[in-house]
Design an enzyme around this catalytic site. Sequence first.
Site, PDB file in Angstrom:
ATOM      1  CD  GLU A  77      66.111 -31.712  43.058  1.00 52.01           C
ATOM      2  OE1 GLU A  77      65.478 -31.921  44.098  1.00 52.01           O
ATOM      3  OE2 GLU A  77      65.582 -31.394  41.983  1.00 52.01           O
ATOM      4  CG  HIS A  96      63.336 -35.138  40.271  1.00 49.96           C
ATOM      5  ND1 HIS A  96      62.340 -35.097  41.214  1.00 49.96           N
ATOM      6  CD2 HIS A  96      63.892 -33.897  40.243  1.00 49.96           C
ATOM      7  CE1 HIS A  96      62.304 -33.881  41.752  1.00 49.96           C
ATOM      8  NE2 HIS A  96      63.244 -33.135  41.179  1.00 49.96           N
ATOM      9  CG  HIS A  98      60.684 -29.623  39.138  1.00 50.23           C
ATOM     10  ND1 HIS A  98      61.792 -28.956  38.686  1.00 50.23           N
ATOM     11  CD2 HIS A  98      61.131 -30.495  40.070  1.00 50.23           C
ATOM     12  CE1 HIS A  98      62.878 -29.401  39.327  1.00 50.23           C
ATOM     13  NE2 HIS A  98      62.505 -30.339  40.170  1.00 50.23           N
ATOM     14  CG  HIS A 166      60.825 -30.452  44.645  1.00 54.56           C
ATOM     15  ND1 HIS A 166      61.858 -31.052  45.314  1.00 54.56           N
ATOM     16  CD2 HIS A 166      61.241 -30.334  43.367  1.00 54.56           C
ATOM     17  CE1 HIS A 166      62.863 -31.272  44.477  1.00 54.56           C
ATOM     18  NE2 HIS A 166      62.507 -30.845  43.291  1.00 54.56           N
TER      19      HIS A 166
END
Length: 243
Positions: A77, A96, A98, A166
């Site tokens: 990603e 980033h 989760h 996500h």
Amino acid sequence: MAHMHTLIEDLVAANRILANENVVDAFGHVSVRHPEDAGRYLMSRAKSPELVEADDIMEFTLEGAPIDSSVRKPYLERFIHGALYEARPDIQSVVHNHSRSVIPFGISGEKLQPVMHSCATIGHEVPVWDAQDTFGDTDLLVSDMSMGRDLAGTLGSGTCALMRGHGCTVAGRSIREAVYTAVYLEINAELQWKASRFGKLKFLSPGEIEKINSRLGQGKSGEGYDRSWEYWSHRVGIASMRR
Ligand SMILES: [Zn+2]
């Protein structure tokens, strides 16, 4: 090259801090823009953030191509990072993740808004990016630049975007700012969820958010960010100097 050495040290520390503060787990990543080439960024090879060492740091073009020819595997990603640096010249660092508490706000229509002064950097209202809107059924992972650019469009001029089913992505003007916002985004989500049991909530107003953020950003790299960075670094056994 001294600056580069310091930047890589901070990037490694950011990986450890985000793991220790429950923002990333086995997955998730943090990057920083290259200090001498705005068209590149630095990020670990594909590895759990808590285990990242200086030798794991790789250099990428904004399109996500590794600069060196080694066979180290990059994060799938990584396109999130390049697309945000491409869209936002003011951004120097991207996280980033989760983390658990943000997920309910990405799937319920319940808006994530700051409930406490320390969380003002998340902005007045955190937008939600849904991969399905543009790309239909996918595995939800941002696996190319077109998905990354679509996400960057949702983030717009803000600091955070939730990603439906996500996780979330956070941008900052420095590693310290991005880490700060990522940690407090998770904290805010948990607090908002808990407080919502009491009924209607009173969020920070746009004027309050603006005043808090202008104070936080004061000083060379933001005194408020330095203080939390020192604390979080200590918790992972890294001695940190105020810069
Ligand atoms: Zn992800």
